[in-house]
Motif scaffolding. Structure first.
Motif, PDB file in Angstrom:
ATOM      1  N   PRO A   1     -65.897 -62.477  53.154  1.00  0.00           N
ATOM      2  CA  PRO A   1     -66.152 -61.728  51.905  1.00  0.00           C
ATOM      3  C   PRO A   1     -67.359 -60.793  52.030  1.00  0.00           C
ATOM      4  N   LEU A   2     -68.375 -61.200  52.770  1.00  0.00           N
ATOM      5  CA  LEU A   2     -69.507 -60.289  53.003  1.00  0.00           C
ATOM      6  C   LEU A   2     -69.040 -59.071  53.794  1.00  0.00           C
ATOM      7  N   GLY A   3     -68.186 -59.309  54.772  1.00  0.00           N
ATOM      8  CA  GLY A   3     -67.630 -58.198  55.542  1.00  0.00           C
ATOM      9  C   GLY A   3     -66.902 -57.204  54.655  1.00  0.00           C
ATOM     10  N   GLU A   4     -66.134 -57.728  53.715  1.00  0.00           N
ATOM     11  CA  GLU A   4     -65.427 -56.850  52.777  1.00  0.00           C
ATOM     12  C   GLU A   4     -66.407 -55.980  51.992  1.00  0.00           C
ATOM     13  N   ARG A   5     -67.469 -56.622  51.542  1.00  0.00           N
ATOM     14  CA  ARG A   5     -68.433 -55.874  50.723  1.00  0.00           C
ATOM     15  C   ARG A   5     -69.180 -54.843  51.560  1.00  0.00           C
ATOM     16  N   ILE A   6     -69.432 -55.170  52.805  1.00  0.00           N
ATOM     17  CA  ILE A   6     -70.110 -54.209  53.679  1.00  0.00           C
ATOM     18  C   ILE A   6     -69.209 -52.998  53.940  1.00  0.00           C
ATOM     19  N   VAL A   7     -67.937 -53.254  54.206  1.00  0.00           N
ATOM     20  CA  VAL A   7     -67.009 -52.144  54.440  1.00  0.00           C
ATOM     21  C   VAL A   7     -66.922 -51.256  53.202  1.00  0.00           C
ATOM     22  N   ALA A   8     -66.873 -51.897  52.051  1.00  0.00           N
ATOM     23  CA  ALA A   8     -66.815 -51.110  50.811  1.00  0.00           C
ATOM     24  C   ALA A   8     -68.080 -50.282  50.629  1.00  0.00           C
ATOM     25  N   ALA A   9     -69.234 -50.893  50.931  1.00  0.00           N
ATOM     26  CA  ALA A   9     -70.501 -50.179  50.769  1.00  0.00           C
ATOM     27  C   ALA A   9     -70.602 -49.010  51.738  1.00  0.00           C
ATOM     28  N   LEU A  10     -70.146 -49.205  52.971  1.00  0.00           N
ATOM     29  CA  LEU A  10     -70.196 -48.119  53.960  1.00  0.00           C
ATOM     30  C   LEU A  10     -69.305 -46.953  53.524  1.00  0.00           C
ATOM     31  N   ALA A  11     -68.138 -47.281  52.968  1.00  0.00           N
ATOM     32  CA  ALA A  11     -67.215 -46.236  52.538  1.00  0.00           C
ATOM     33  C   ALA A  11     -67.769 -45.478  51.336  1.00  0.00           C
ATOM     34  N   ALA A  12     -68.576 -46.179  50.547  1.00  0.00           N
ATOM     35  CA  ALA A  12     -69.075 -45.588  49.302  1.00  0.00           C
ATOM     36  C   ALA A  12     -70.370 -44.814  49.485  1.00  0.00           C
ATOM     37  N   ASP A  13     -70.898 -44.811  50.697  1.00  0.00           N
ATOM     38  CA  ASP A  13     -72.167 -44.121  50.943  1.00  0.00           C
ATOM     39  C   ASP A  13     -71.973 -42.614  50.765  1.00  0.00           C
ATOM     40  N   HIS A  14     -72.774 -42.020  49.844  1.00  0.00           N
ATOM     41  CA  HIS A  14     -72.560 -40.609  49.527  1.00  0.00           C
ATOM     42  C   HIS A  14     -73.001 -39.703  50.656  1.00  0.00           C
ATOM     43  N   ASP A  15     -74.065 -40.055  51.330  1.00  0.00           N
ATOM     44  CA  ASP A  15     -74.596 -39.178  52.373  1.00  0.00           C
ATOM     45  C   ASP A  15     -73.754 -39.204  53.638  1.00  0.00           C
ATOM     46  N   ALA A  16     -73.404 -40.424  54.050  1.00  0.00           N
ATOM     47  CA  ALA A  16     -72.677 -40.529  55.311  1.00  0.00           C
ATOM     48  C   ALA A  16     -71.640 -41.639  55.208  1.00  0.00           C
ATOM     49  N   PRO A  17     -70.566 -41.366  54.475  1.00  0.00           N
ATOM     50  CA  PRO A  17     -69.553 -42.423  54.317  1.00  0.00           C
ATOM     51  C   PRO A  17     -68.910 -42.776  55.654  1.00  0.00           C
ATOM     52  N   ILE A  18     -68.681 -44.073  55.835  1.00  0.00           N
ATOM     53  CA  ILE A  18     -68.060 -44.560  57.067  1.00  0.00           C
ATOM     54  C   ILE A  18     -66.819 -45.359  56.681  1.00  0.00           C
ATOM     55  N   ASP A  19     -65.717 -45.023  57.331  1.00  0.00           N
ATOM     56  CA  ASP A  19     -64.491 -45.799  57.133  1.00  0.00           C
ATOM     57  C   ASP A  19     -64.443 -46.867  58.216  1.00  0.00           C
ATOM     58  N   ALA A  20     -65.135 -47.947  57.963  1.00  0.00           N
ATOM     59  CA  ALA A  20     -65.276 -48.977  58.993  1.00  0.00           C
ATOM     60  C   ALA A  20     -64.031 -49.850  59.097  1.00  0.00           C
ATOM     61  N   THR A  21     -63.780 -50.330  60.292  1.00  0.00           N
ATOM     62  CA  THR A  21     -62.701 -51.292  60.526  1.00  0.00           C
ATOM     63  C   THR A  21     -63.185 -52.682  60.116  1.00  0.00           C
ATOM     64  N   LEU A  22     -62.298 -53.439  59.481  1.00  0.00           N
ATOM     65  CA  LEU A  22     -62.645 -54.803  59.089  1.00  0.00           C
ATOM     66  C   LEU A  22     -61.723 -55.788  59.819  1.00  0.00           C
ATOM     67  N   ILE A  23     -62.327 -56.766  60.419  1.00  0.00           N
ATOM     68  CA  ILE A  23     -61.570 -57.729  61.224  1.00  0.00           C
ATOM     69  C   ILE A  23     -61.855 -59.150  60.763  1.00  0.00           C
ATOM     70  N   ASP A  24     -60.781 -59.903  60.575  1.00  0.00           N
ATOM     71  CA  ASP A  24     -60.855 -61.344  60.332  1.00  0.00           C
ATOM     72  C   ASP A  24     -60.513 -62.022  61.660  1.00  0.00           C
ATOM     73  N   PRO A  25     -61.506 -62.496  62.375  1.00  0.00           N
ATOM     74  CA  PRO A  25     -61.229 -63.030  63.727  1.00  0.00           C
ATOM     75  C   PRO A  25     -60.341 -64.278  63.700  1.00  0.00           C
ATOM     76  N   GLN A  26     -60.323 -64.983  62.614  1.00  0.00           N
ATOM     77  CA  GLN A  26     -59.481 -66.174  62.415  1.00  0.00           C
ATOM     78  C   GLN A  26     -59.908 -67.391  63.228  1.00  0.00           C
ATOM     79  N   GLN A  27     -60.565 -67.190  64.344  1.00  0.00           N
ATOM     80  CA  GLN A  27     -60.924 -68.312  65.222  1.00  0.00           C
ATOM     81  C   GLN A  27     -62.158 -67.941  66.038  1.00  0.00           C
ATOM     82  N   PHE A  28     -62.811 -68.974  66.569  1.00  0.00           N
ATOM     83  CA  PHE A  28     -63.998 -68.720  67.386  1.00  0.00           C
ATOM     84  C   PHE A  28     -63.946 -69.468  68.714  1.00  0.00           C
TER      85      PHE A  28
END
Lengths: 671, 671
Positions: free
Chosen positions: B553-580
C-alpha cells in the motif's frame, strides 16, 4: 569378508523368511562386516555395533518401507542400510561411496528423512503417525533414539507430545550409557537406576511423560528384541522400548575392555583431520576416536572408531583443533586469577581442540552441557549477567539451534558471552553439517559483535578482548579455518602483526591512498570496539578487495595476480574487514575517493550474508552528483544445500578463484 | 484504590521488617490493586493474581537483588515489581507507563533479564548460580516457571542440567493447570496425579531429572509458602518447589467459577485489537481474554484479563484474526475430503484467528502441541512426508525458535508443509516480540518458498496452492498485516484480481514497458512455482517501485505521489513481488531496459532482508557496456531492537513514508 547370509538379504522380506535360529549368525556376520568396514573406511562404527541386533530385530518384526523407521541423527543406520539392499556398499570397499553416513530418501525408500542433527526423531515420527491415523492406516511408526540424543531440547517436546497424540508409535530408546562424550545431566542417574532395577524403579522419565514402557536388559540379544518388538508392535498407544546395548560390541577384547572401563572415553575426532569427502559422515550423535586420545595401533579398529587412526598419525592438526587448543591454552592461563572464566561445550569438546587433558585441568572452569545448544546459550548469558565470562564453543551448524536465544537471551540482554563458532564456512561437509549459513545467521542479529579473524594473533587478541573488561556485550568469533592455517604455515603476506594489535586504519581521501595507523579513526574518535574498523593491509587504488575471514588468503592472491598482470597491472587495495556485524562507513566512504570497484569475498551464503551489505551501503549512500558511483562485485556461496562436494569444486562453482575474480574485475573495469 | 501497606513497601527490606501476621493483609491489598489495574489498563492479570502470595513469600524469604529471581517469560512479574519500588506504577493510572509488562534490568536492579519467550528461566538461573559458585558467593538463585512454560524444549534442557550442576538453585514450579490455552502433553497426566497425591505419587518428572522436590498444595497460602521457601533456601543442591496456585484468584465469584469449570477457557487475545502501545505487554506464557470468547460485561475484570473487553466491543477484527479466520475457513471446507489436512498451533491459537469454535469443529484436523515450536516444525515435516498437508500457524517471533528445524527437517527434506507467519513486520511490539526479523530469517533458508501476499485473494490462493497437489516443498506465507487489511477495507488500487489468479507477468524490453499476462514467462517456460515471478501491477518507466507484502500500500501511494508531482511527474512502475525467496531475474533484467532506478520497500530489517538482494543482483549482473547501471534504493528497518515504539514513529525513523521515498527518488534521479 564374505557375507554368507547377508548376501541373501536384499530387503526385509528376505529377513522375514529367514529361519529364526539363523538370526544370531546373521548378526555375527554383520558385526564382522562392520568391523572390516571400520578398518578400511571408518565411520560411526561403535554405535552401529551396538545396534546390530536391534536393527535386525526391527526389520524382522516390522515391514519397512510400509512401516516407517526414523533413526535419530541416523549415524547408527548402517545395519539398516545393509538390510535394505545396500549391503554391498559396506562389503565391497570399491562401493563404499554408494551410501552416505546418514539416512537419505534419495538413496532408498527405506530411509524416511535426511537427518544429522540431534533429537528430532520422535517429533518426525509423531508426524508420520498422525498422517497414518488421519488416513485410517495401520502401518507402524518407529523412532530410534539414543541416550545421548535424549538430552536435546526437541526430544523432550517430542516425548511430551507423543503420549498426548496417542495411536501406534514405538520409541526405541537405545541406551548405551554414552553421548558424544560422557552423558551429561541429572536424568542419567535415575536412568541408571532404572537399568539396574530391570526397568522397575521410579522415577521413570518416560512414564513421567505419560508413555507406556518396556525394558530389555540385553539389547544385544536378538531373540529377546524380536519378542519385545513383536509384543508392542500392534499397541494402540505410544510405547518406549528401552534397550540396554553395548556400544562397540564385537571389537577385540582389548578395545572393548578399554572402552568399558574408561568412563572418560570421550574420544572425539577432529573433523578437519579428515579429507573433505569424509566429513560428510560426521554426526553429533556418536562418539568417535581421536588419534590424540588413543594409542595408535596398526590395523586395530577402536571401540568408537571414526577412521583408521593410522591415517591421522604424523599429520599436523587441522584448523579446528589447532585454533581450539590455542584458545583453550590462552584461557587456561587465566583460570587461576579469573574464577568467572568458564568454557562451555554442548557435548562436542574434542573436535574443537578441547582435549581431555584440558578438561581435567580446567575442573569447574569447564562445563559439558550435553547436546543442548539452546540451554548452553542461555546458560552463558546467565553466567555473564552475574559477572562471569563464558566462552561457548561448538560448530556453526549446531549454533543454528540457538537462533532465538542469540536474539533474546543474549543480544537483547547484551551480556558479554563469547561464542566460538567452529567449522563456519565452505567445506566438503555433508548436507546436514554445512557451515555455509553462519554469517547470514549471526551477522543479522542486532547487537551481536561478529568477528572473523584472519590469523592466530588476531584470533587470540579478539578472544582476549571479548572475554576482558573492555567488552560488555555478546561476541561471536568465527574460528579461522584451514585456508588461514595453511597460509600461516606457508608464511606469505604479513596480515596481522602482534605489534599493531587493535590498530584501526583507514585510507585517506587522497589519490593514491595511504595507511593511517593508530587507535584512532580518521576523525580522531576512539572506536568503542577495536574491531569495528576495517583493517587496510595494503593501500592501493582503483580496486579494493574486501576479503572476509577465511577468504583473506584468496584476497591476497587476487591482489598479487592483479599487480602481476603484464597488460594492465592494478595496484589493488586489500582489506581485512575483521568483522561482519557493522559497516565501517568511514573506510567505505574513503575508498570511494580513489577506487572505482569494491570486491567482497566471503566463504558463506551470499544471500543474507556480508558482501551484499557493502553493495547496499554504496547503493544507498548520499553521494555528491559529481562522484561516480562505486561498483561492487560480491563473491560467495549460492543459496543451496550441498552434500559432500569437495571444497575445490565448491570454490569453482561459486567463482571463488583467482582466475574468475580477476577476470570479473577486468571485465567490470572495462564497462 | 489506596495502598495501605503497599505504600510502605519500597523494597524487600520493608517486607522483611513487616510483622508476619500482616502478610495476608498485604496480599489482599495487592490483589485488589491488580484487579483495579486490570480494569483500567489490562495485562496478564490472571497469572499475576495466582502468583500474589508466592511473590510476597519470595521477597519475604530472599533478599533481592543480592539474591536473584528469574521469572520465566516474566509476564507474571507485576507483584514483584510492586514489591521492588514500583507500586505506584500500578496504583496510579497516570503512571502505568513507567513499567513494562516484563522484567527489565533498565527498569530496576531487581530485574535480572529482559524476557518474553518461554522456558529459558532455568538455564539463565543455572548461569547465575554458576558464576556465584565460581566466585565462592552465597547468594541465592531462584527460577520461577509455570506449568505451561514447562512444555518448552529449553526448559527440559535446563532441568536436566540443573541437577548435574549442583549448588543452591531453587526452581519454583508455578502450577496453575493452564498454559496459554489448555495444557498439552503427556506429562500433564502424571503431574495431575502428583498434585492429587500431595506430591508423593510417581512418576515425578522432576525427580526423573535428578532434582530434589517439595510440594505446596495451597500455593496461595502465604505462610505455607514462606515456610517452604525458608526450608529450601540454604540447600546445597537444586530443588523444585512445586506450588499449586489458582490463576485469577480474587476475581468476582462469577468469573472465577467460570474459569475454574470451563476447561476450554483458552481465552486468547488478538494482539491487533490493541493499540500499538499496548502490544508490548503481550507474552506467550499466559492466557488472555478475547472478546469473542467471553460475554462483554461492563466493568468486570475477567479471570485472565488482557484488557477491558469493552474497548474491543464493536471494533472490526485486526489483520491477524481476520486473515487467520479466513484461512481456517478455507481449510475447514476441505477437511471432509482431505483427511491429511491438519492445522497445528504451538499453544497460541486464538490470537491467530483459530477460534475455539473452529477447533471444536476441526477435531483431529487441529493439533495444539503446547509451547513447542521446534517440535511443531518437525511434526509438520513428518506429517508431510507421509502424504499429509500440515499448516502450522504461529507468530514470526516464535518461529525464531525453529531456525534449525526450518533448515534441516523441513527445507533440506523438502516436505510440503505450510507455515503461516503471523505478526511479521514492523509494529509497536515490545522488544521481545518484534516481527521485524522474519524476512531475514526465512528468506535465507535454501529451498524454502517465502510468500508475501498483498490481498485476501492472494493470501487464500497461496494457501490453496501450498496445501495442494501442485506443491511439493515447504512454504511460509507471511500473513498480511493491518496495512493490507486497511487498504482492502478502504478500496484503492485493484492489486490482485481473482480472475488473474496465479498470472505471471513481465515487462518486455521495450521503451515503454508492457504487461505480458498468462501463465508462461517471457521465454515460454512454465514456472514451477506460480509465485516465483514478480507481479507488475502498473507498468511505467524510469522508476520501478518493488513493494513487498505489507509495504505494498505504501508503494501504491508513492506511485500516485510521483505521478501527481507538478514539476516532474513520473509514471513509475509498481511491482508486487509476491515472494522473497527467489529473484525474478527476467523481470529485473527487463526493467533495466527502460528504468534507471529501482526502489525496494519492506517492513523488516534491511540487513539480511529482501531489498539488498535486489541491489546485489543489479550490481553483479553482467550488463553490456552500453547499458547504464541500474541504481537501487532500499527502504526498510535498521538492525536494532525496538521497544513499544509506535508504528508511525518507526516508519518515520526508517524513512518508510511517501514524502521521504519520493524525495530520495528525485534526489537520486538528479545525480
Amino acid at each position: 569378508m564374505s557375507g554368507g547370509i547377508l548376501h541373501t538379504i536384499h530387503g526385509p522380506a528376505d529377513l522375514h523368511a529367514l529361519d529364526a535360529a539363523r538370526l544370531p549368525e546373521l548378526c555375527a556376520e554383520i558385526r564382522r562386516a562392520l568391523i572390516a568396514y571400520g578398518h578400511h573406511h571408518g565411520g560411526h562404527i561403535g554405535s552401529n555395533l551396538g545396534m546390530v541386533e536391534a536393527t535386525v530385530a526391527l526389520h524382522r518384526v516390522f515391514d519397512s518401507p510400509r512401516d516407517r523407521i526414523v533413526f535419530d541423527v541416523s549415524h547408527q543406520s548402517y545395519v539398516h542400510k545393509m538390510l535394505t539392499g545396500r549391503a554391498d556398499a559396506y562389503l565391497d570397499p570399491d562401493r563404499n561411496d554408494e551410501v552416505t553416513g546418514f539416512t537419505n530418501p534419495d538413496e532408498s525408500e527405506h530411509d524416511q528423512f535426511v537427518l544429522g542433527h540431534t533429537g528430532t526423531s520422535i517429533s518426525l515420527a509423531c508426524g508420520l503417525a498422525k498422517t497414518r491415523d488421519m488416513n485410517g492406516g495401520n502401518e507402524h511408526v518407529i523412532a530410534v533414539i539414543g541416550d545421548g540424543s535424549l538430552s536435546s531440547a526437541i526430544a523432550f517436546e517430542g516425548l511430551n507430545n507423543a503420549a498426548a497424540q496417542g495411536g501406534n508409535l514405538i520409541i526405541v530408546f537405545n541406551d548405551n550409557e554414552m553421548s558424544i562424550a560422557e552423558d551429561q545431566g541429572g536424568m542419567y542417574g535415575p536412568l541408571a537406576r532404572l537399568r539396574e532395577s530391570g526397568g522397575i524403579a521410579e522415577p521413570n522419565i518416560f512414564k513421567a511423560f505419560g508413555l507406556d514402557y518396556r525394558y530389555v536388559e540385553d539389547g544385544n540379544d536378538v531373540a529377546a528384541l524380536v519378542d519385545a518388538f513383536a509384543e508392542v508392535r500392534d499397541l494402540d498407544h505410544p510405547v518406549v522400548v528401552h534397550i540396554h546395548t553395548r556400544k562397540g560390541l564385537g571389537l577385540p577384547v582389548a578395545d572393548d575392555a578399554a572402552d568399558a572401563t574408561d568412563t572418560s572415553a570421550s574420544i572425539d575426532v577432529d573433523n578437519d583431520d579428515l579429507p573433505d569427502d569424509r566429513t560428510g559422515d560426521l554426526a553429533d550423535g556418536d562418539a568417535v576416536v581421536a588419534a590424540e586420545d588413543l594409542a595408535i595401533t596398526e590395523g586395530r579398529c577402536e571401540a568408537n572408531h571414526w577412521q583408521n587412526p593410522d591415517s591421522a598419525a604424523g599429520r599436523p592438526l587441522g584448523a579446528r583443533k589447532h585454533y581450539g587448543q590455542l584458545a583453550m591454552a590462552a584461557l587456561e592461563s587465566r583460570f587461576e586469577t579469573e574464577p568467572g572464566l568458564v568454557v562451555i561445550s554442548p557435548a562436542t569438546p574434542g573436535s574443537n581442540g578441547i582435549t581431555r587433558a584440558f578438561r581435567a585441568r580446567a575442573g569447574k572452569h569447564y562445563v559439558d552441557t550435553g547436546i543442548t545448544e539452546e540451554h548452553a546459550v542461555a546458560f552463558a548469558s546467565g553466567i555473564a549477567r552475574a559477572g562471569g565470562r563464558p566462552v561457548l564453543a561448538t560448530s556453526a551448524t549446531f549454533f543454528q539451534r540457538t537462533f532465538d536465544q542469540l536474539q533474546q537471551e543474549l543480544s537483547l540482554n547484551h551480556t558479554p558471552a563469547t561464542l566460538l563458532d567452529f567449522g563456519g564456512g565452505l567445506s566438503g561437509a555433508d548436507n546436514t553439517h554445512s557451515g555455509a549459513f553462519d554469517i547470514a545467521m549471526f551477522g543479522n542479529v542486532p547487537g551481536l559483535t561478529c568477528l572473523a579473524p584472519t590469523s592466530e594473533h588476531a584470533f587470540l587478541d579478539m578472544l582476549a578482548w571479548s572475554t576482558g573488561a573492555g567488552n560488555d556485550g555478546p561476541v561471536v568469533i568465527r574460528v579461522p579455518g584451514d585456508t588461514i592455517l595453511n597460509a600461516e604455515r606457508a608464511g606469505g603476506f604479513p596480515r596481522y602483526r602482534q605489534d599493531d594489535e587493535k590498530t584501526v586504519v583507514a585510507v585517506t581521501g587522497t589519490a593514491t591512498g595511504v595507511i593511517a595507523t593508530g587507535n584512532t579513526s580518521v576523525d580522531g574518535t576512539v572506536s568503542p570496539n577495536p574491531w569495528n574498523r576495517y583493517h587496510i593491509t595494503h593501500a592501493g587504488s582503483d580496486v579494493a578487495i574486501l576479503a572476509l575471514g577465511n577468504e583473506y588468503p584468496l584476497g591476497e592472491r587476487i591482489v598479487a595476480a592483479l599487480a602481476a598482470d603484464h597488460d594492465a597491472p592494478i595496484d589493488a587495495t586489500l582489506i581485512d574487514p575483521q568483522q561482519f556485524s557493522v559497516i565501517d562507513d568511514e573506510t567505505l566512504a574513503a575508498l570511494a575517493a580513489n577506487h572505482r570497484l569494491a570486491v567482497t569475498l566471503e566463504d558463506g551464503q551470499l544471500e543474507g550474508g556480508w558482501g551484499e551489505k557493502i553493495t547496499a551501503w554504496y547503493a544507498n549512500r548520499a553521494s555528491s552528483p559529481d562522484t561516480a558511483p562505486m561498483r561492487v562485485l560480491n563473491f560467495g556461496a549460492a543459496k543451496e544445500f550441498t552434500d559432500r562436494v569437495p571444497l575445490a569444486e565448491l570454490n569453482d562453482r561459486y567463482g571463488l578463484t583467482v582466475a574468475n575474480v580477476t577476470a570479473r574485475i577486468h571485465s567490470s573495469l572495462d564497462r
